[in-house]
Each structure stands twice: as C-alpha cells, then as structure tokens.
Design a protein around this motif. Sequence first.
Motif, PDB file in Angstrom:
ATOM      1  N   HIS A 161       0.827  -1.206   0.000  1.00 34.47           N
ATOM      2  CA  HIS A 161       0.000   0.000   0.000  1.00 34.47           C
ATOM      3  C   HIS A 161       0.863   1.259   0.000  1.00 34.47           C
ATOM      4  CE1 HIS A 161      -3.399   2.614   0.620  1.00 34.47           C
ATOM      5  NE2 HIS A 161      -2.807   3.136   1.685  1.00 34.47           N
ATOM      6  N   ARG A 162       1.950   1.236   0.747  1.00 31.52           N
ATOM      7  CA  ARG A 162       2.863   2.393   0.718  1.00 31.52           C
ATOM      8  C   ARG A 162       3.422   2.609  -0.676  1.00 31.52           C
ATOM      9  NH1 ARG A 162       4.952   0.096   5.493  1.00 31.52           N
ATOM     10  NH2 ARG A 162       6.822  -0.573   4.345  1.00 31.52           N
ATOM     11  N   VAL A 180       0.716   4.160  -2.925  1.00 28.38           N
ATOM     12  CA  VAL A 180       0.513   5.593  -2.663  1.00 28.38           C
ATOM     13  C   VAL A 180       1.662   6.415  -3.220  1.00 28.38           C
ATOM     14  CG1 VAL A 180       0.329   7.324  -0.829  1.00 28.38           C
ATOM     15  CG2 VAL A 180      -0.947   5.170  -0.643  1.00 28.38           C
ATOM     16  N   TRP A 198      -7.945   1.417   4.585  1.00 27.46           N
ATOM     17  CA  TRP A 198      -6.822   2.348   4.586  1.00 27.46           C
ATOM     18  C   TRP A 198      -7.315   3.778   4.774  1.00 27.46           C
ATOM     19  CZ3 TRP A 198      -2.807  -0.704   4.751  1.00 27.46           C
ATOM     20  CH2 TRP A 198      -2.831  -1.924   4.087  1.00 27.46           C
ATOM     21  N   PRO A 199      -6.538   4.623   5.462  1.00 32.16           N
ATOM     22  CA  PRO A 199      -6.920   6.037   5.591  1.00 32.16           C
ATOM     23  C   PRO A 199      -6.784   6.784   4.271  1.00 32.16           C
ATOM     24  CG  PRO A 199      -4.752   5.668   6.548  1.00 32.16           C
ATOM     25  CD  PRO A 199      -5.303   4.313   6.217  1.00 32.16           C
ATOM     26  N   ASP A 200      -5.953   6.257   3.354  1.00 34.54           N
ATOM     27  CA  ASP A 200      -5.720   6.894   2.053  1.00 34.54           C
ATOM     28  C   ASP A 200      -5.812   5.846   0.947  1.00 34.54           C
ATOM     29  OD1 ASP A 200      -3.566   5.543   3.015  1.00 34.54           O
ATOM     30  OD2 ASP A 200      -2.058   6.992   2.339  1.00 34.54           O
ATOM     31  N   VAL A 255      -6.298   3.745  -2.488  1.00 38.86           N
ATOM     32  CA  VAL A 255      -6.046   4.049  -3.897  1.00 38.86           C
ATOM     33  C   VAL A 255      -7.087   3.384  -4.792  1.00 38.86           C
ATOM     34  CG1 VAL A 255      -3.579   4.339  -3.525  1.00 38.86           C
ATOM     35  CG2 VAL A 255      -4.467   2.076  -4.146  1.00 38.86           C
TER      36      VAL A 255
END
Length: 223
Positions: free
Chosen positions: A55-56, A59, A130-132, A134
Amino acid sequence: MHSPSVDSPPRPPEHRTAARATGALALCSLLLLVLVVVEWRPLLTVDGDIADTTHRWAVDEPGLTHAIRILTDWVWDPWTMRLLAAAAAIWLVWRRNARWTAAWLVAACAVGTLVQQVMKAAVGRERPVWPDPVDTAHFAAYPSGHALTATVVCGLLLWLLHHYGAGRTLWFSALTLAVISVVGVGLTRIWLGVHWPSDVLGGWLLGAMLVTLAMAVHQRYRP
C-alpha cells in the motif's frame, strides 16, 4: 486374448492425474480456509505486513497505480475473462462442432462464479481498510474473485488448446499470457489494497482445483 469390456472402458491416465490433483488442491484450499476462518495469527501477520508494504508503494507511485487499475478493471476483470470463455465456447460450436465441450466450458466457468460468491458470503472476511485508499471494492474479501476467475478461465482454455493439439508456438504464447494474467491479476489486487495476500492465494488454489475437477469431468463424461 482378453479384450476390455465395451461397457466399462478403462479410465485414461489423464483422468486419474486430474482426480489426484483435484484432491491435493482441495486439501490445500481447505487448510487455507480454516486458517482464515480461525484468524490464525501468523497468517494475519504476514497478510498485514505485505499489505502495509504494497500500500505504501501504491501511494508513492500514482502513475504505476493508475496503470495497474486499468489492468485489473479492464484487461483482467472477471467479466473480461468470462467473455473470453464465451468466445471460446462459440468457437467450439462453430469450428469444431463440439457442443458438449462448449457447454462444459460455460458450466465450469459458471460453477467458478457460484463457488466464489458462496464462499465470500460464508466466510465474510473484511477487506483491508486504509486512511488513504487508492482503490475500492465491494463484497467480502475471501477468496479473490479476480484471481479465481482468471485461474479458471485461463486454465480451462490452456487445457483445451492442449486437448485439440495446438501448435508449439501457439501453446507457449498462450501459456505465457495465461501465467502473466493469473499471477498479474493477483498481484494487482494486493497492490491496490483491496485484498489480503491470502485472499489471492485462496482464489488461485480454488481456481486450480476447479480446473482439474473440470478436466476430470471432461475426461470421464465426454460423449
């Protein structure tokens, strides 16, 4: 000289091999299902670590993530795969006059969809949050429908090519595309953060089991 009975022909080696493979894949699928249902801590830890890392990356790489969304939403989407199987079924009826095999192909794909939906409802596993994010996805997480559908369709089409004696060039080209598609779609679902890695593994295992089961049925019951 003793001749085999016409009423009870011996089963071909392919049938026995497919049956054994189905049993082995069913055991692996059952084991993974149990670990998911009981929320086995080591599995959850590995799932979480991989999901956090990918996930990192997703982003931090918006361009690559956008390309991956196109692949997973259009090129390797389950409906794209089903349309590919439908086209193959039409070709079987038109060029090979193989109506039974065409019906078998459609039925196998339909069973794959049914198994996927029933298991999602039965397991009810939550997707990563996730807070952000995609990307987004609906319904339960286990198993990955993209991974299962791609495995079923690509596996069945590869077997049909082998069954009908495809040439070496066509066979290896199809094999390469199938491997890229099956592996690739699973990785895209993890990259986009809509599935845990074990969801994808479960989809691959169940899809492969359905392929070998369908092969055994075709060898056993084809007129």
